[in-house]
Design an enzyme around this catalytic site. Structure first.
Site, mmCIF file in Angstrom:
data_model
loop_
_atom_site.group_PDB
_atom_site.id
_atom_site.type_symbol
_atom_site.label_atom_id
_atom_site.label_comp_id
_atom_site.label_asym_id
_atom_site.label_seq_id
_atom_site.Cartn_x
_atom_site.Cartn_y
_atom_site.Cartn_z
ATOM 1 N N GLY A 199 62.387 49.420 14.217
ATOM 2 C CA GLY A 199 63.094 48.982 15.537
ATOM 3 C C GLY A 199 61.582 48.771 16.779
ATOM 4 O O GLY A 199 61.567 48.021 16.785
ATOM 5 N N ASP A 204 65.776 48.158 18.125
ATOM 6 C CA ASP A 204 65.393 47.151 18.840
ATOM 7 C C ASP A 204 66.791 47.008 18.774
ATOM 8 O O ASP A 204 67.238 45.961 18.608
ATOM 9 C CB ASP A 204 64.556 46.886 17.640
ATOM 10 N N GLY A 234 65.196 47.453 10.683
ATOM 11 C CA GLY A 234 63.106 47.598 10.008
ATOM 12 C C GLY A 234 63.283 48.571 10.856
ATOM 13 O O GLY A 234 63.898 48.854 11.992
ATOM 14 N N THR A 293 70.767 49.860 8.203
ATOM 15 C CA THR A 293 71.469 49.248 9.820
ATOM 16 C C THR A 293 72.044 48.576 9.357
ATOM 17 O O THR A 293 71.543 47.377 8.069
ATOM 18 C CB THR A 293 70.410 48.710 10.698
HETATM 19 N N1 ASP Z 1 65.597 48.920 13.584
HETATM 20 C C1 ASP Z 1 66.563 49.760 13.242
HETATM 21 C C2 ASP Z 1 66.087 50.831 14.591
HETATM 22 O O1 ASP Z 1 64.933 51.034 15.200
HETATM 23 C C3 ASP Z 1 66.178 50.915 11.931
HETATM 24 C C4 ASP Z 1 67.102 49.668 10.214
HETATM 25 O O2 ASP Z 1 66.991 48.635 10.722
HETATM 26 O O3 ASP Z 1 66.823 50.223 9.437
HETATM 27 O O4 ASP Z 1 66.741 51.564 15.162
#
Ligand code: ASP
Length: 290
Positions: free
Chosen positions: A209, A187, A207, A156
């Site tokens: 989510g 998230d 991270g 992300t």
């Molecule tokens: N937070 C993001 C999600 O869960 C994924 C990421 O941050 O890598 O969609």
């Protein structure tokens, strides 16, 4: 007056992988972003500019670098928040639009709603004149070089800024987690989970989510600072400890109203860059925070 800018390219990276290109990209952006803030550009404009550039680079799992979901579709999430009036805009599971953060900004500027999802989000973005993707399989080519189903490789993107007018803003954009189900929303587009900005702090998370949603993590940084007078660094760490308690790993970037910076993570690494009126540009991937 103080300014500050922090960027992230996600909390997933494989030890042994060469991230020279991403580091060069983050270096270029953090220096260009610093110039914009010094030139008195608004935190909101600089956050949108930075996230759009990260999306377009194809180097992270957001925008052009997004990976397909389990049915081969590309559904992207993004959100944006401006501290002073808590104006916010978000898009969830949007398809066919090059810059989800621009689509989130269009929702914010329109002001009627905070979040649009799916086809409604896509139509609103089109109506705002945003660039469309006519052939998704030809556009989203970068995920192939990221190693398709490697969950440790998620990335992300996000930006938080404090401008010389004393305003905070935060934005986050993602292609989501690898192999996610069609319709899964993480998230990133949830105001208070993946993104938050108020008069105290601006936060962008990355991270797993589901764990960040269960802990309202971005908002929780602000709540701990405002209700318990917890300093930024401790508040950010405490929030990541909560995320870990619910099975999540990842990281966050944050700037408070005084221009203090925090970029903790509990994953192996986090691609990140920071600068402020008192800090020369730093760009890190594997190196832990001092
Ligand atoms: N937070 C993001 C999600 O869960 C994924 C990421 O941050 O890598 O969609």
């Amino acid at each position: 007056m103080t300014y500050a800018l922090v960027l992230h390219g996600g909390a997933g990276a494989r030890p042994g992988t060469d991230y020279t290109t991403q580091k060069a990209d983050l270096t270029r952006l953090i220096i260009a972003g610093q110039e914009k803030l010094r030139a008195r550009q608004s935190a909101l404009d600089v956050v949108v500019w930075a996230v759009e550039a990260l999306e377009a680079s194809g180097l992270y799992v957001a925008g052009k670098g997004s990976a397909p979901n389990s049915t081969g579709g590309f559904e992207l999430d993004a959100s944006l928040m401006h501290g002073p009036q808590r104006r916010a805009g978000a898009v969830a599971a949007i398809e066919g639009i090059k810059s989800p953060i621009r689509a989130a900004r269009a929702v914010l500027e329109d002001g009627h709603h905070v979040m649009l999802a799916g086809l409604g989000a896509q139509n609103a973005a089109k109506a705002s004149g945003l660039s469309e993707i006519t052939d998704p399989l030809a556009y989203y080519t970068e995920h192939l070089s990221h190693g398709s189903a490697d969950s440790a490789n998620h990335g992300t993107v996000g930006a938080v800024a404090l401008d010389l007018h004393g305003e905070l803003a935060a934005g986050t954009s993602t292609g989501g987690t690898f192999g996610k189900r069609a319709g899964r929303v993480g998230d990133t587009p949830i105001i208070g989970a993946g993104t938050w900005a108020d008069e105290t702090v601006a936060v962008s998370c990355t991270g797993l989510g589901e764990a960040f949603m269960r802990t309202a993590s971005a908002y929780d940084v602000s709540a701990r600072m405002r209700y318990a007078n917890t300093p930024l660094q401790s508040a950010s760490r405490q929030v990541l400890d909560e995320v870990a308690r619910f099975g999540g790993d990842g990281g966050l970037i944050a700037i408070d109203a005084k221009g203090s910076i925090s970029m903790p993570y509990n994953s192996h690494v986090m691609k990140r860059a920071a600068v402020s009126s008192t800090l020369a540009p730093v760009v890190r991937v594997f190196e832990p925070e001092p």
